[in-house]
Design a protein around this motif. Structure first.
Motif, PDB file in Angstrom:
ATOM      1  N   GLU A 169       4.910  20.857  -0.529  1.00 39.06           N
ATOM      2  CA  GLU A 169       3.996  20.059   0.319  1.00 39.06           C
ATOM      3  C   GLU A 169       4.046  18.649  -0.773  1.00 39.06           C
ATOM      4  OE1 GLU A 169      -0.607  19.843   1.145  1.00 39.06           O
ATOM      5  OE2 GLU A 169       0.347  21.815   1.405  1.00 39.06           O
ATOM      6  N   GLU A 170       4.099  18.734  -1.482  1.00 38.34           N
ATOM      7  CA  GLU A 170       3.936  17.301  -2.395  1.00 38.34           C
ATOM      8  C   GLU A 170       5.358  16.594  -2.236  1.00 38.34           C
ATOM      9  OE1 GLU A 170       1.234  16.335  -3.101  1.00 38.34           O
ATOM     10  OE2 GLU A 170       0.182  17.941  -3.297  1.00 38.34           O
ATOM     11  N   LEU A 171       6.432  17.154  -2.164  1.00 38.14           N
ATOM     12  CA  LEU A 171       7.804  16.647  -2.192  1.00 38.14           C
ATOM     13  C   LEU A 171       7.877  16.181  -0.842  1.00 38.14           C
ATOM     14  CD1 LEU A 171       9.827  19.182  -4.075  1.00 38.14           C
ATOM     15  CD2 LEU A 171       9.562  16.866  -4.642  1.00 38.14           C
ATOM     16  N   ALA A 172       7.351  16.772   0.303  1.00 34.71           N
ATOM     17  CA  ALA A 172       7.264  16.327   1.640  1.00 34.71           C
ATOM     18  C   ALA A 172       6.489  15.100   1.759  1.00 34.71           C
ATOM     19  CB  ALA A 172       6.817  17.434   2.648  1.00 34.71           C
ATOM     20  N   ASP A 173       5.438  15.126   0.960  1.00 32.56           N
ATOM     21  CA  ASP A 173       4.518  13.688   0.876  1.00 32.56           C
ATOM     22  C   ASP A 173       5.343  12.708   0.717  1.00 32.56           C
ATOM     23  OD1 ASP A 173       2.389  15.102   2.098  1.00 32.56           O
ATOM     24  OD2 ASP A 173       1.107  15.143  -0.002  1.00 32.56           O
ATOM     25  N   VAL A 174       6.259  12.800  -0.537  1.00 34.39           N
ATOM     26  CA  VAL A 174       6.936  11.803  -0.974  1.00 34.39           C
ATOM     27  C   VAL A 174       8.087  11.361   0.183  1.00 34.39           C
ATOM     28  CG1 VAL A 174       8.920  11.456  -2.656  1.00 34.39           C
ATOM     29  CG2 VAL A 174       7.006  12.497  -3.487  1.00 34.39           C
ATOM     30  N   ILE A 175       8.707  12.328   0.524  1.00 38.69           N
ATOM     31  CA  ILE A 175       9.777  12.122   1.776  1.00 38.69           C
ATOM     32  C   ILE A 175       9.025  11.386   2.921  1.00 38.69           C
ATOM     33  CG2 ILE A 175      11.140  13.086   3.701  1.00 38.69           C
ATOM     34  CD1 ILE A 175      11.622  15.338   1.650  1.00 38.69           C
ATOM     35  N   PHE A 176       7.697  11.611   3.294  1.00 37.79           N
ATOM     36  CA  PHE A 176       7.157  10.981   4.534  1.00 37.79           C
ATOM     37  C   PHE A 176       6.878   9.706   4.026  1.00 37.79           C
ATOM     38  CE2 PHE A 176       3.215   9.417   6.789  1.00 37.79           C
ATOM     39  CZ  PHE A 176       3.440  10.231   8.043  1.00 37.79           C
ATOM     40  N   VAL A 177       6.461   9.219   2.778  1.00 36.64           N
ATOM     41  CA  VAL A 177       6.194   7.735   2.507  1.00 36.64           C
ATOM     42  C   VAL A 177       7.456   6.877   2.163  1.00 36.64           C
ATOM     43  CG1 VAL A 177       5.172   6.072   0.953  1.00 36.64           C
ATOM     44  CG2 VAL A 177       3.857   8.480   1.314  1.00 36.64           C
ATOM     45  N   VAL A 178       8.493   7.702   1.606  1.00 35.63           N
ATOM     46  CA  VAL A 178       9.643   7.030   1.766  1.00 35.63           C
ATOM     47  C   VAL A 178      10.157   6.559   3.149  1.00 35.63           C
ATOM     48  CG1 VAL A 178      12.050   7.320   1.210  1.00 35.63           C
ATOM     49  CG2 VAL A 178      10.450   7.756  -0.395  1.00 35.63           C
ATOM     50  N   ALA A 179      10.101   7.517   4.006  1.00 35.45           N
ATOM     51  CA  ALA A 179      10.430   7.204   5.338  1.00 35.45           C
ATOM     52  C   ALA A 179       9.628   6.107   6.122  1.00 35.45           C
ATOM     53  CB  ALA A 179      10.310   8.476   6.304  1.00 35.45           C
ATOM     54  N   CYS A 180       8.267   6.107   5.880  1.00 37.52           N
ATOM     55  CA  CYS A 180       7.425   5.080   6.212  1.00 37.52           C
ATOM     56  C   CYS A 180       8.015   3.546   5.684  1.00 37.52           C
ATOM     57  CB  CYS A 180       5.880   5.060   5.634  1.00 37.52           C
ATOM     58  SG  CYS A 180       4.961   6.222   6.516  1.00 37.52           S
ATOM     59  N   LEU A 181       8.204   3.390   4.552  1.00 36.07           N
ATOM     60  CA  LEU A 181       8.909   2.486   3.680  1.00 36.07           C
ATOM     61  C   LEU A 181      10.234   2.019   4.520  1.00 36.07           C
ATOM     62  CD1 LEU A 181       7.885   2.856   0.001  1.00 36.07           C
ATOM     63  CD2 LEU A 181       7.099   1.004   1.419  1.00 36.07           C
ATOM     64  N   ALA A 182      11.017   2.895   4.654  1.00 36.39           N
ATOM     65  CA  ALA A 182      12.410   2.512   5.218  1.00 36.39           C
ATOM     66  C   ALA A 182      12.106   2.023   6.558  1.00 36.39           C
ATOM     67  CB  ALA A 182      13.069   3.939   5.401  1.00 36.39           C
ATOM     68  N   ASN A 183      11.222   2.792   7.431  1.00 38.50           N
ATOM     69  CA  ASN A 183      11.070   2.284   8.807  1.00 38.50           C
ATOM     70  C   ASN A 183      10.547   0.754   8.782  1.00 38.50           C
ATOM     71  OD1 ASN A 183      11.858   4.766   9.837  1.00 38.50           O
ATOM     72  ND2 ASN A 183       9.712   5.454   9.995  1.00 38.50           N
ATOM     73  N   GLN A 184       9.646   0.404   7.874  1.00 37.67           N
ATOM     74  CA  GLN A 184       8.928  -0.750   8.156  1.00 37.67           C
ATOM     75  C   GLN A 184       9.809  -1.650   7.286  1.00 37.67           C
ATOM     76  OE1 GLN A 184       5.724   0.718   4.985  1.00 37.67           O
ATOM     77  NE2 GLN A 184       4.849  -0.798   6.131  1.00 37.67           N
TER      78      GLN A 184
ATOM     79  N   THR B 214       1.032  -1.369   0.077  1.00 38.23           N
ATOM     80  CA  THR B 214       0.080  -0.150   0.098  1.00 38.23           C
ATOM     81  C   THR B 214       0.878   1.052  -0.086  1.00 38.23           C
ATOM     82  OG1 THR B 214      -1.784  -1.046   1.101  1.00 38.23           O
ATOM     83  CG2 THR B 214      -1.646   1.309   1.146  1.00 38.23           C
ATOM     84  N   ASN B 215       1.986   1.140   0.875  1.00 39.90           N
ATOM     85  CA  ASN B 215       2.773   2.399   0.609  1.00 39.90           C
ATOM     86  C   ASN B 215       3.613   2.515  -0.416  1.00 39.90           C
ATOM     87  OD1 ASN B 215       2.359   3.731   3.227  1.00 39.90           O
ATOM     88  ND2 ASN B 215       3.659   2.422   4.387  1.00 39.90           N
ATOM     89  N   MET B 216       3.780   1.743  -1.145  1.00 43.16           N
ATOM     90  CA  MET B 216       4.472   1.584  -2.311  1.00 43.16           C
ATOM     91  C   MET B 216       3.556   2.263  -3.531  1.00 43.16           C
ATOM     92  SD  MET B 216       7.261   1.272  -4.327  1.00 43.16           S
ATOM     93  CE  MET B 216       6.755   2.313  -5.591  1.00 43.16           C
ATOM     94  N   ALA B 217       2.258   1.867  -3.229  1.00 42.13           N
ATOM     95  CA  ALA B 217       0.948   2.406  -4.410  1.00 42.13           C
ATOM     96  C   ALA B 217       1.119   3.899  -3.864  1.00 42.13           C
ATOM     97  CB  ALA B 217      -0.048   1.955  -4.083  1.00 42.13           C
ATOM     98  N   GLN B 218       0.821   4.489  -2.597  1.00 41.75           N
ATOM     99  CA  GLN B 218       1.118   5.590  -2.036  1.00 41.75           C
ATOM    100  C   GLN B 218       2.123   6.722  -2.626  1.00 41.75           C
ATOM    101  OE1 GLN B 218      -2.430   5.648  -0.827  1.00 41.75           O
ATOM    102  NE2 GLN B 218      -1.436   7.472   0.099  1.00 41.75           N
ATOM    103  N   LEU B 219       3.316   5.904  -2.668  1.00 39.20           N
ATOM    104  CA  LEU B 219       4.621   6.566  -2.939  1.00 39.20           C
ATOM    105  C   LEU B 219       4.425   7.044  -4.544  1.00 39.20           C
ATOM    106  CD1 LEU B 219       7.200   7.605  -2.687  1.00 39.20           C
ATOM    107  CD2 LEU B 219       8.169   5.435  -3.031  1.00 39.20           C
ATOM    108  N   THR B 220       3.942   5.806  -5.145  1.00 39.89           N
ATOM    109  CA  THR B 220       3.705   6.113  -6.701  1.00 39.89           C
ATOM    110  C   THR B 220       2.525   7.342  -6.961  1.00 39.89           C
ATOM    111  OG1 THR B 220       4.029   3.958  -7.104  1.00 39.89           O
ATOM    112  CG2 THR B 220       2.831   5.088  -8.857  1.00 39.89           C
ATOM    113  N   GLU B 221       1.741   7.388  -6.137  1.00 39.90           N
ATOM    114  CA  GLU B 221       0.659   8.412  -6.076  1.00 39.90           C
ATOM    115  C   GLU B 221       1.119   9.823  -5.921  1.00 39.90           C
ATOM    116  OE1 GLU B 221      -3.378   9.886  -3.933  1.00 39.90           O
ATOM    117  OE2 GLU B 221      -2.933   7.861  -4.104  1.00 39.90           O
TER     118      GLU B 221
END
Length: 108
Positions: A62-77, A26-33
């Motif tokens: 804000e959109e670039l920050a969204d990318v960073i947020f999801v990348v951090a999620c993927l890295a954490n998990q 799901t986070n990969m799909a979110q990152l793509t979005e």
């Protein structure tokens, strides 16, 4: 703020407000979005397409920050230390490309 700090803040936010991490898929799909939203702004604002009225107030930062947020999620998990991974990537890229771009006549 370091990449480590970002990963910690994202983890704290998820635990406090997000209930749990979405699945990696799901986070990969979110990152793509999110990357798509960045691409839309850049292609319309800086590229050849005209910008739609509804897109004129979109905040690229804000959109670039969204990318960073999801990348951090993927890295954490997945147990990735982004700061360490980034440093390794920078060393490898420097080794590979240290003269390539300097000698590229297209970039002169």
């Amino acid at each position: 703020m370091s990449l480590k700090d970002i990963q910690i803040q994202v983890d704290e936010w998820i635990k406090k407000y997000g209930v749990r991490y979405f699945s990696e898929l799901t986070n990969m799909a979110q990152l793509t979005e999110e990357v798509g939203e960045v691409a839309r702004i850049i292609s319309r604002r800086y590229g050849d397409q005209s910008e739609k009225e509804s897109d004129k107030n979109k905040d690229l930062g804000e959109e670039l920050a969204d990318v960073i947020f999801v990348v951090a999620c993927l890295a954490n998990q997945t147990g990735i230390d982004l700061e360490n991974a980034f440093q390794k990537k920078l060393v490898a890229t420097t080794r590979r490309d240290s003269e390539r771009h300097v000698n590229n006549k297209k970039l002169k």
